[in-house]
Write an enzyme that holds these catalytic residues in place. Structure first.
Site, mmCIF file in Angstrom:
data_model
loop_
_atom_site.group_PDB
_atom_site.id
_atom_site.type_symbol
_atom_site.label_atom_id
_atom_site.label_comp_id
_atom_site.label_asym_id
_atom_site.label_seq_id
_atom_site.Cartn_x
_atom_site.Cartn_y
_atom_site.Cartn_z
ATOM 1 N N ARG A 58 -72.854 -53.520 -73.584
ATOM 2 C CA ARG A 58 -72.778 -54.673 -74.497
ATOM 3 C C ARG A 58 -72.394 -55.970 -73.768
ATOM 4 N NH1 ARG A 58 -71.926 -55.879 -80.270
ATOM 5 N NH2 ARG A 58 -70.289 -57.417 -80.481
ATOM 6 N N ILE A 84 -73.964 -62.142 -81.944
ATOM 7 C CA ILE A 84 -74.233 -60.710 -81.776
ATOM 8 C C ILE A 84 -73.271 -60.036 -82.750
ATOM 9 C CG2 ILE A 84 -72.681 -60.702 -79.766
ATOM 10 C CD1 ILE A 84 -74.040 -58.323 -78.613
ATOM 11 N N SER A 85 -73.778 -59.114 -83.579
ATOM 12 C CA SER A 85 -72.947 -58.530 -84.637
ATOM 13 C C SER A 85 -71.780 -57.731 -84.064
ATOM 14 C CB SER A 85 -73.789 -57.606 -85.513
ATOM 15 O OG SER A 85 -74.933 -58.273 -85.973
ATOM 16 N N GLN A 86 -70.776 -57.566 -84.912
ATOM 17 C CA GLN A 86 -69.610 -56.744 -84.577
ATOM 18 C C GLN A 86 -70.086 -55.316 -84.251
ATOM 19 O OE1 GLN A 86 -67.455 -56.313 -88.169
ATOM 20 N NE2 GLN A 86 -65.697 -55.290 -87.267
#
Ligand code: SAH
Length: 239
Positions: A58, A84-86
């Site tokens: 990530r 960028i999503s959790q």
């Protein structure tokens, strides 16, 4: 004295190699902690999803100035007002579509390419659409560099889906729409699942699971979420 210069160069090379290796080990440790604390502890249990979340680096999907936040429990800015999503949301959305390796999946909102990479670890065939050209291009290059071959990135308005590759077994929408775009429903297979945040931008939205049955569409509210808005403006360049 040439020999000393060479020895120096070799030592420098070994030192930097060891430093990079040490850093990668540190990111792997942070990633493991992220999976256990943020994802498994909150109930995500699909082994394919957990494996993918453990594998995808990530930190290589966030801008370098936010690299220290890559494994933290929140979204991270990726430029152009997008995020960028959790990590938990990425894992949860992947789990609720009940991923089967042979499935063909469409993502709307490529962003950094992270969710797409997670999908690519699980599915044989992944298609993803991004409306902001520089984000789409960057994600395409990044995914290529990281060796993800079974994915195609298109720069377009995802509202219309990707007709040429439809129907899809699953559709993952990662931007909040006011309503479910009808073309996406059309491009979902009978028996397929779509997960999409629905609601007004800038307010809390509802993450909705949509199942297309033979004669009806069944929706289920999953949880309140906050996503960046689903955009509808014209894009300058379609590739
Ligand atoms: N899945 C991404 C999250 C990105 S945020 C990731 O893992 O990083 C949502 C993304 O959706 C943004 O990049 C935004 O530009 C994009 N987006 C918004 N509306 C869109 C539309 N109509 N079509 C395609 N992409 C869209």
């Amino acid at each position: 004295m040439k020999v000393f210069r060479w020895i120096g160069i070799i030592i420098l090379f070994l030192l930097s190699f060891t430093a990079v290796k040490g850093q990668e080990e540190e990111y792997a440790r942070l990633r493991e902690r992220m999976v256990v604390k943020q994802i498994e502890n909150r109930g995500v249990s699909n082994p394919k999803v957990l494996k993918a979340m453990r594998k995808v680096p990530r930190h290589l999907f966030v801008p370098s100035k936010y690299i220290d936040e890559a494994y933290e429990d929140h979204p991270v800015p990726i430029g152009y007002g997008q995020t960028i999503s959790q990590p938990y949301i990425v894992a949860y959305m992947t789990e609720v579509i009940d991923p089967q390796p042979d499935d063909k999946v469409l993502e709307i909102g490529t962003g950094s390419g992270y969710q797409a990479a997670i999908l690519t670890e699980i599915f044989d065939s992944v298609f993803t659409i991004e409306i902001i050209p520089p984000l789409g291009k960057r994600a395409r290059e990044r995914l290529q560099r990281l060796g993800y071959g079974n994915i195609e990135v298109k720069i377009a308005d995802g509202y219309y889906g990707w007709k040429e590759h439809a129907p899809f077994d699953a559709i993952v929408v990662t931007a909040a729409a006011e309503y479910i775009p009808p073309p996406l429903l059309q491009q979902l297979k009978v028996g397929g699942k779509m997960v999409i945040p629905v609601g007004s931008p800038f307010f809390t939205q509802m993450l909705v699971l949509v199942e297309k049955k033979e004669n009806e569409i069944v929706t289920k509210n999953l949880m309140p979420v906050q996503f960046v808005p689903f955009r509808r403006e014209k894009i300058q360049k379609d590739e």
